[in-house]
Enzyme design. Structure first.
Site, PDB file in Angstrom:
ATOM      1  N   PRO A   1     -12.585 -10.920 -13.476  1.00  0.00           N
ATOM      2  CA  PRO A   1     -12.875  -9.529 -13.851  1.00  0.00           C
ATOM      3  C   PRO A   1     -11.620  -8.658 -13.939  1.00  0.00           C
ATOM      4  CG  PRO A   1     -13.575  -9.975 -11.584  1.00  0.00           C
ATOM      5  CD  PRO A   1     -13.204 -11.303 -12.196  1.00  0.00           C
TER       6      PRO A   1
ATOM      7  N   GLY B   1     -13.674  -0.941 -14.167  1.00  0.00           N
ATOM      8  CA  GLY B   1     -12.665   0.096 -14.423  1.00  0.00           C
ATOM      9  C   GLY B   1     -12.501   0.410 -15.889  1.00  0.00           C
TER      10      GLY B   1
ATOM     11  N   ASP C   1      -5.168 -10.169 -10.015  1.00  0.00           N
ATOM     12  CA  ASP C   1      -4.290 -10.644 -11.085  1.00  0.00           C
ATOM     13  C   ASP C   1      -5.077 -10.742 -12.392  1.00  0.00           C
ATOM     14  OD1 ASP C   1      -3.183 -12.023  -8.367  1.00  0.00           O
ATOM     15  OD2 ASP C   1      -1.582 -11.518  -9.804  1.00  0.00           O
TER      16      ASP C   1
ATOM     17  N   ASP D   1      -4.925  -0.844  -8.529  1.00  0.00           N
ATOM     18  CA  ASP D   1      -4.767  -1.864  -7.486  1.00  0.00           C
ATOM     19  C   ASP D   1      -5.731  -3.001  -7.807  1.00  0.00           C
ATOM     20  OD1 ASP D   1      -5.787  -2.203  -4.015  1.00  0.00           O
ATOM     21  OD2 ASP D   1      -4.284  -3.308  -5.175  1.00  0.00           O
ATOM     22  N   SER D   2      -5.363  -3.772  -8.828  1.00  0.00           N
ATOM     23  CA  SER D   2      -6.285  -4.786  -9.339  1.00  0.00           C
ATOM     24  C   SER D   2      -5.940  -6.169  -8.828  1.00  0.00           C
ATOM     25  CB  SER D   2      -6.175  -4.811 -10.871  1.00  0.00           C
ATOM     26  OG  SER D   2      -4.922  -5.390 -11.212  1.00  0.00           O
TER      27      SER D   2
ATOM     28  N   HIS E   1       0.828  -1.219   0.000  1.00  0.00           N
ATOM     29  CA  HIS E   1       0.000   0.000   0.000  1.00  0.00           C
ATOM     30  C   HIS E   1       0.860   1.267   0.000  1.00  0.00           C
ATOM     31  CE1 HIS E   1      -3.537  -2.574   1.645  1.00  0.00           C
ATOM     32  NE2 HIS E   1      -3.592  -2.472   0.324  1.00  0.00           N
TER      33      HIS E   1
END
Ligand code: SAM
Length: 290
Positions: A166, A142, A162, A159-160, A65
């Site tokens: 989706p 997104g 892998d 910040d997805s 983060h």
């Protein structure tokens, strides 16, 4: 009572599994977008997994983060409008909102239940975020949002999950074209690009796509214990090469001006050092042709 061993299945096709002995399973459900499980672990604390991939743990979340947030914001130096794509647990937003100069944070998350459930299980993130008037939450895909919004952003943080389920669309050229469309002049975009030791081609493919859209494309690394496989790589893309050339002294000044909020991983020195890539990762990045 016999503990349930919960495997991360992300690297099954490579014949490799990281497995956790759960002290207690707190929550497990299909969400319509993901299979979600949250459990307690004696060493890592609370662990959230989506579709068999570790998303966040209370013990090591600070590494990822802080590096996904303070690197782009302090490299930019005047960031006011921030877009987070994904970010369900709100751990990234919590770090972004530590920057008093930030005027607005927009989080576009596809799975409302990840945020809902994080209200109960990750209050250390959602508490400060959901009570901050600068925070906007939009439940949407997104790829659709960046293609349609008329807003422009100084920093975009992807910040997805892998590239499966989706999250797959968030590694496509179409998505990056959408991000390029809504980035403000002088803006910078960062995206999680997996663990190169295991996710061999992910970095080369995505940097190649970025190189067709942005003038200055590079990446930096961070070591997150539960993102198994060594360094995680984070892409850093903009049209302004100066963002990468910020000095340790400039970063220290900007950090001081930002109120020197406490960090456990990011420092001005770590920021600069993170762009010095191990040769095998540098070779993957260099192999990425436009
Ligand atoms: N740090 C974690 C990682 O590196 O694996 C990711 C954490 S965060 C929980 C990932 C979020 O991305 C999830 O909440 C998921 O619902 C969201 N997500 C996946 N695909 C998405 C999409 N197409 N649009 C918006 N959000 C998406």
């Amino acid at each position: 009572m016999k503990k349930r061993w919960i495997p991360e299945t992300l690297f099954d096709d490579m014949g490799f599994r990281m497995t956790f002995a759960a002290e207690r399973v707190l929550y497990e459900t299909p969400t319509g977008h993901h299979h979600l499980i949250l459990f307690e672990h004696q060493h890592f604390g609370k662990i959230l997994m989506l579709d068999g991939a570790t998303q966040v743990t209370t013990s090591d979340e600070f590494v990822y983060h802080e590096m996904m947030t303070h690197v782009p914001i302090l490299a930019h130096g005047r960031a006011r409008e921030i877009l987070i794509v994904g970010g369900g647990d709100c751990g990234i937003a919590e770090e972004v909102l530590k920057h008093k100069s930030v005027a607005r944070v927009t989080q576009v998350e596809i799975d409302a239940s990840v945020v809902e459930f994080s209200k109960e299980h990750f209050p250390e993130f959602t508490g400060p975020v959901l009570s901050d008037p600068r925070f906007d939450l939009i439940i949407d895909d997104g790829i659709r949002y960046v293609a349609r919004t008329d807003r422009r952003f100084d920093v975009i943080i992807v910040d997805s999950t892998d590239p499966q389920g989706p999250g797959k669309v968030l590694f496509t050229e179409e998505f990056y074209v959408g991000c390029k469309r809504c980035i403000a002049p002088g803006g910078v975009m960062v995206a999680q690009n997996g663990v190169p030791f295991f996710q061999q081609d992910e970095l080369t493919v995505t940097l190649g796509r970025f190189r067709r859209l942005f003038a200055d494309v590079s990446c930096y690394v961070a070591a997150i214990p539960t993102y198994v496989g060594g360094h995680m790589v984070i892409s850093f893309t903009s049209d302004d090469a100066a963002l990468q050339q910020v000095t340790v002294a400039m970063l220290a000044d900007r950090y001081a001006a930002a109120g020197k909020f406490p960090t456990r991983y990011w420092t001005p020195e770590v920021h600069k050092a993170a762009f010095a890539l191990p040769r095998f990762i540098a070779e993957k990045a260099d192999a990425a042709k436009a």
